[in-house]
Motif scaffolding. Sequence first.
Motif, PDB file in Angstrom:
ATOM      1  N   ARG A 197      -8.026   4.647 -10.849  1.00  0.00           N
ATOM      2  CA  ARG A 197      -8.855   4.402 -12.028  1.00  0.00           C
ATOM      3  C   ARG A 197      -8.586   3.026 -12.631  1.00  0.00           C
ATOM      4  N   TYR A 198      -7.392   2.490 -12.403  1.00  0.00           N
ATOM      5  CA  TYR A 198      -7.025   1.185 -12.943  1.00  0.00           C
ATOM      6  C   TYR A 198      -7.272   0.045 -11.965  1.00  0.00           C
ATOM      7  N   VAL A 199      -7.076   0.303 -10.660  1.00  0.00           N
ATOM      8  CA  VAL A 199      -7.154  -0.794  -9.684  1.00  0.00           C
ATOM      9  C   VAL A 199      -8.295  -0.640  -8.692  1.00  0.00           C
ATOM     10  N   GLY A 200      -8.924   0.542  -8.640  1.00  0.00           N
ATOM     11  CA  GLY A 200     -10.012   0.784  -7.712  1.00  0.00           C
ATOM     12  C   GLY A 200      -9.553   1.437  -6.420  1.00  0.00           C
ATOM     13  N   ASP A 201     -10.438   2.213  -5.823  1.00  0.00           N
ATOM     14  CA  ASP A 201     -10.115   2.925  -4.582  1.00  0.00           C
ATOM     15  C   ASP A 201      -9.762   1.971  -3.451  1.00  0.00           C
ATOM     16  N   GLU A 202     -10.518   0.880  -3.335  1.00  0.00           N
ATOM     17  CA  GLU A 202     -10.343  -0.036  -2.210  1.00  0.00           C
ATOM     18  C   GLU A 202      -8.975  -0.705  -2.250  1.00  0.00           C
ATOM     19  N   ALA A 203      -8.500  -1.045  -3.454  1.00  0.00           N
ATOM     20  CA  ALA A 203      -7.200  -1.709  -3.573  1.00  0.00           C
ATOM     21  C   ALA A 203      -6.076  -0.795  -3.094  1.00  0.00           C
ATOM     22  N   ILE A 204      -6.152   0.502  -3.454  1.00  0.00           N
ATOM     23  CA  ILE A 204      -5.132   1.450  -3.007  1.00  0.00           C
ATOM     24  C   ILE A 204      -5.215   1.654  -1.505  1.00  0.00           C
ATOM     25  N   LYS A 205      -6.411   1.712  -0.975  1.00  0.00           N
ATOM     26  CA  LYS A 205      -6.585   1.889   0.467  1.00  0.00           C
ATOM     27  C   LYS A 205      -5.957   0.735   1.242  1.00  0.00           C
ATOM     28  N   ILE A 206      -6.218  -0.490   0.807  1.00  0.00           N
ATOM     29  CA  ILE A 206      -5.665  -1.660   1.492  1.00  0.00           C
ATOM     30  C   ILE A 206      -4.147  -1.699   1.331  1.00  0.00           C
ATOM     31  N   LEU A 207      -3.673  -1.369   0.131  1.00  0.00           N
ATOM     32  CA  LEU A 207      -2.230  -1.367  -0.124  1.00  0.00           C
ATOM     33  C   LEU A 207      -1.513  -0.405   0.815  1.00  0.00           C
ATOM     34  N   GLU A 208      -2.063   0.806   0.979  1.00  0.00           N
ATOM     35  CA  GLU A 208      -1.433   1.797   1.851  1.00  0.00           C
ATOM     36  C   GLU A 208      -1.447   1.340   3.310  1.00  0.00           C
ATOM     37  N   GLU A 209      -2.473   0.597   3.691  1.00  0.00           N
ATOM     38  CA  GLU A 209      -2.578   0.126   5.074  1.00  0.00           C
ATOM     39  C   GLU A 209      -1.644  -1.049   5.353  1.00  0.00           C
ATOM     40  N   ARG A 210      -1.508  -1.959   4.394  1.00  0.00           N
ATOM     41  CA  ARG A 210      -0.810  -3.214   4.650  1.00  0.00           C
ATOM     42  C   ARG A 210       0.578  -3.302   4.012  1.00  0.00           C
ATOM     43  N   ASN A 211       0.781  -2.587   2.930  1.00  0.00           N
ATOM     44  CA  ASN A 211       2.051  -2.688   2.202  1.00  0.00           C
ATOM     45  C   ASN A 211       2.512  -1.307   1.758  1.00  0.00           C
TER      46      ASN A 211
END
Length: 406
Positions: free
Chosen positions: A230-244
């Motif tokens: 809700r604060y950073v957006g779905d896409e940001a969490i998705k990329i974070l989990e994939e890359r970091n």
Amino acid sequence: MSLRNDIEIIVAIDFGTKYSHKKNPEIIINDSWPGQIGALRTNTALQYDENYENVLEWGYEALIKEPQRKGRDKNFANEPVELFKLHLSAIPDSEKPPLPRSLDYKKAITDYLREMVLTVPEEYPEKSKRILRECVYNAGLIDYLPSERLFFSTEPEAVAIYCMQILKELEFFGTSEGKSFLVANCDDAIVNLTTYKFISTDTPSDVIEHTSDFCGNNYVDKEFTKLLKRYVGDEAIKILEERNYGQMLYMMQAFRGRVKYSFSGIQQDFKLCEFDLERLCPAIMKYVTGSYKEKLEKDYWIIGFDFETTKSLFDPIIEKIIRLISGQLKNRSGCDVMFLLGGLSDLKYFRKRISEEFENKVKCIFPRKSQTAIVQGAVEYGLKMEIIKARIYVSNVWYSQSHLSD
């Protein structure tokens, strides 16, 4: 049985979704793990090298050690791998966590057991038990595949045996005939509710009802992830989990330590908790875009959790568990004692809600060190295997019949 006459040491391993622990028959709890002293269990986590061939770190240290970046160190490490146990269970594929493409879950389990030198969840199909036996053999813990030195006890059996020891200490057996007790094992992924009835003062008990659902400890973490989106957006969490993924885990650990295990549900005791994303998870700043980024920049990349927001992370899970318990108590016209075990039972707010809801209906017991209930019961089973007399198969779940003889 002649084989048992040769056994001098019994070790119980609770191969957990997030944590594992072992215990010997003197009922001494292992509290010394790599990177941890005094902990009763360690994380079910691995950190592999670049090709997922060799284990570089195991348990707690797999999560806290920063991976070496490619080009800086020849021992380049991948992000930690967790939750691989869930690939053994009968849960829907959509609930099973993704693993790296080049890593098979059987290899992860084998590697973890090899490093560790079983109890299994009751929902495990026989195929999963065969896979576990194969992994134990590949890890070198048994000499040959059909070895009779490896026994499986289901988690409800082990937990029930543990609870029986507590009831003995409470001198409950003096008037136990006809009474019943409910065990709510609120573990990481699944909450199992099992009601046992004493069939005589010295022969407890039959399983008279069992229910389960996906509403365990992990789901509080999932609510936190939803809140982050809700604060950073779905896409940001998705990329974070994939890359970091390591930074995502670090942020989750911060949530568990600063919010999850400290929140009491008492407003007077509450202090606003702030998460500084720039410090806790700097990588995410690269992935947040649009209005999410504008808002966070104005707030200096700090997310604050007020009382109601924090409470909302727990309530959906706790309310579901309350409905499950209420239904089982109603179906069985109540019971005399209820044990609350598992990871959720360590949460202050969970204890508060359960106690308030059921204090006038049933005696609630939150045992100390309940996180070791499974291995304690498993050791008792290993010492006295006749405790489990027979099993019956009902509704895709293994139950025990008269399996807690005194």
